[in-house]
Write a protein that holds these residues in place. Structure first.
Motif, PDB file in Angstrom:
ATOM      1  N   LEU A  22     -48.476 -18.231   2.840  1.00 25.01           N
ATOM      2  CA  LEU A  22     -47.350 -18.845   2.687  1.00 25.01           C
ATOM      3  C   LEU A  22     -46.178 -18.429   3.407  1.00 25.01           C
ATOM      4  O   LEU A  22     -45.536 -19.240   4.154  1.00 25.01           O
ATOM      5  CB  LEU A  22     -47.066 -19.208   1.270  1.00 25.01           C
ATOM      6  N   ALA A  23     -45.933 -17.370   3.234  1.00 24.06           N
ATOM      7  CA  ALA A  23     -44.846 -16.712   4.082  1.00 24.06           C
ATOM      8  C   ALA A  23     -45.163 -16.692   5.534  1.00 24.06           C
ATOM      9  O   ALA A  23     -44.247 -17.003   6.316  1.00 24.06           O
ATOM     10  CB  ALA A  23     -44.570 -15.386   3.552  1.00 24.06           C
ATOM     11  N   ALA A  24     -46.284 -16.260   5.988  1.00 24.45           N
ATOM     12  CA  ALA A  24     -46.793 -16.426   7.530  1.00 24.45           C
ATOM     13  C   ALA A  24     -46.640 -17.876   7.932  1.00 24.45           C
ATOM     14  O   ALA A  24     -46.245 -18.050   9.299  1.00 24.45           O
ATOM     15  CB  ALA A  24     -48.092 -15.896   7.527  1.00 24.45           C
ATOM     16  N   ASP A  25     -46.910 -18.779   7.108  1.00 27.85           N
ATOM     17  CA  ASP A  25     -46.727 -20.221   7.674  1.00 27.85           C
ATOM     18  C   ASP A  25     -45.290 -20.669   7.815  1.00 27.85           C
ATOM     19  O   ASP A  25     -45.061 -21.321   8.824  1.00 27.85           O
ATOM     20  CB  ASP A  25     -47.480 -21.278   6.695  1.00 27.85           C
ATOM     21  N   THR A  30     -40.041 -20.194  12.447  1.00 30.88           N
ATOM     22  CA  THR A  30     -38.692 -19.641  12.086  1.00 30.88           C
ATOM     23  C   THR A  30     -38.886 -18.084  12.187  1.00 30.88           C
ATOM     24  O   THR A  30     -39.808 -17.402  12.067  1.00 30.88           O
ATOM     25  CB  THR A  30     -38.400 -19.752  10.305  1.00 30.88           C
ATOM     26  N   LEU A  31     -37.745 -17.500  12.511  1.00 32.54           N
ATOM     27  CA  LEU A  31     -37.679 -16.042  12.829  1.00 32.54           C
ATOM     28  C   LEU A  31     -37.148 -15.438  11.398  1.00 32.54           C
ATOM     29  O   LEU A  31     -36.452 -15.965  10.837  1.00 32.54           O
ATOM     30  CB  LEU A  31     -36.534 -15.677  13.842  1.00 32.54           C
ATOM     31  N   ASP A  46     -33.190 -20.698  23.945  1.00 32.00           N
ATOM     32  CA  ASP A  46     -34.507 -21.450  23.667  1.00 32.00           C
ATOM     33  C   ASP A  46     -35.534 -20.425  23.974  1.00 32.00           C
ATOM     34  O   ASP A  46     -36.692 -20.171  23.230  1.00 32.00           O
ATOM     35  CB  ASP A  46     -34.690 -22.953  23.930  1.00 32.00           C
ATOM     36  N   THR A  47     -35.571 -20.178  25.187  1.00 31.06           N
ATOM     37  CA  THR A  47     -36.797 -19.010  25.730  1.00 31.06           C
ATOM     38  C   THR A  47     -36.793 -18.155  24.892  1.00 31.06           C
ATOM     39  O   THR A  47     -37.780 -17.454  24.616  1.00 31.06           O
ATOM     40  CB  THR A  47     -36.696 -18.924  27.278  1.00 31.06           C
ATOM     41  N   TRP A  48     -35.679 -17.437  24.825  1.00 26.34           N
ATOM     42  CA  TRP A  48     -35.555 -16.145  23.869  1.00 26.34           C
ATOM     43  C   TRP A  48     -36.105 -16.032  22.881  1.00 26.34           C
ATOM     44  O   TRP A  48     -36.867 -15.169  22.404  1.00 26.34           O
ATOM     45  CB  TRP A  48     -33.998 -15.573  24.254  1.00 26.34           C
ATOM     46  N   THR A  49     -35.513 -17.096  21.928  1.00 25.50           N
ATOM     47  CA  THR A  49     -35.935 -17.447  20.736  1.00 25.50           C
ATOM     48  C   THR A  49     -37.478 -17.541  20.685  1.00 25.50           C
ATOM     49  O   THR A  49     -38.249 -17.003  19.745  1.00 25.50           O
ATOM     50  CB  THR A  49     -35.299 -18.628  20.021  1.00 25.50           C
ATOM     51  N   LEU A  94     -42.824 -10.369   7.048  1.00 19.92           N
ATOM     52  CA  LEU A  94     -43.231 -11.158   5.913  1.00 19.92           C
ATOM     53  C   LEU A  94     -42.490 -10.789   4.774  1.00 19.92           C
ATOM     54  O   LEU A  94     -42.265 -11.474   3.931  1.00 19.92           O
ATOM     55  CB  LEU A  94     -44.766 -10.870   5.670  1.00 19.92           C
ATOM     56  N   ARG A  95     -42.128  -9.599   4.639  1.00 20.24           N
ATOM     57  CA  ARG A  95     -41.321  -8.983   3.566  1.00 20.24           C
ATOM     58  C   ARG A  95     -39.904  -9.773   3.487  1.00 20.24           C
ATOM     59  O   ARG A  95     -39.446 -10.171   2.321  1.00 20.24           O
ATOM     60  CB  ARG A  95     -41.076  -7.433   3.375  1.00 20.24           C
TER      61      ARG A  95
END
Length: 166
Positions: A22-25, A30-31, A46-49, A94-95
């Motif tokens: 769920l966190a991976a999803d 989102t960063l 935008d490219t950097w993100t 993930l944490r």
């Protein structure tokens, strides 16, 4: 190449993987850590993100790849010096996501205390807390056994610089 094999209880890890997935999803779009964008140029930002997100998601996929059908048949995951950096970053992302999504109300003292009584964690937060702790343990195993910083065989001078041993 160094390798560490970790044997896990499949029935104990499976519910943790549900939270981790769920966190991976969440992290697909989102960063884990919001960025302070250095340029006023929207296209550059935008490219950097997107590049940061692609790298983050690659690291997360590498971690999730450890828990494939082989894992569910023998309960083992293998970590080696080739994938340990990526796995450390994936665990961190993930944490951070688990912390933000489920554990924001749990005090940092309880989160980081390995001997904290489970009773201090609200019932509905225990599974995310266990997933958070599980990822922490994977990181500790990597740091202890695989030397991702490449410091094996090197000494440290008193001023903090590294030196090769004779």
């Amino acid at each position: 190449m160094k390798q560490v094999e970790i044997r896990l209880n499949i029935s104990a890890v499976a519910p943790l993987l549900d939270i981790i997935k769920l966190a991976a999803d969440d992290l697909r779009t989102t960063l884990a850590i919001p960025t302070a964008l250095p340029e006023p140029d929207a296209e550059f930002n935008d490219t950097w993100t997107q590049d940061l997100m692609a790298a983050q998601n690659s690291d997360v996929r590498e971690l999730l790849g450890l828990f494939d059908s082989d894992f569910f048949s023998d309960g083992a995951i293998a970590i080696d010096s080739n994938n340990c950096d990526s796995l450390l970053r994936g665990c961190s992302a993930l944490r951070l996501r688990i912390l933000a999504r489920w554990l924001a109300e749990v005090s940092p003292e309880v989160l980081e205390d390995e001997d904290a009584p489970v009773a201090l964690i609200p019932l509905e937060k225990r599974l995310p807390f266990a997933a958070y702790t599980f990822l922490d343990q994977i990181q500790k195993i990597i740091l202890e056994h695989l030397d991702p910083l490449g410091l094996e065989g090197e000494g440290t001078a008193e001023n903090g610089e590294q030196k090769a041993e004779d």
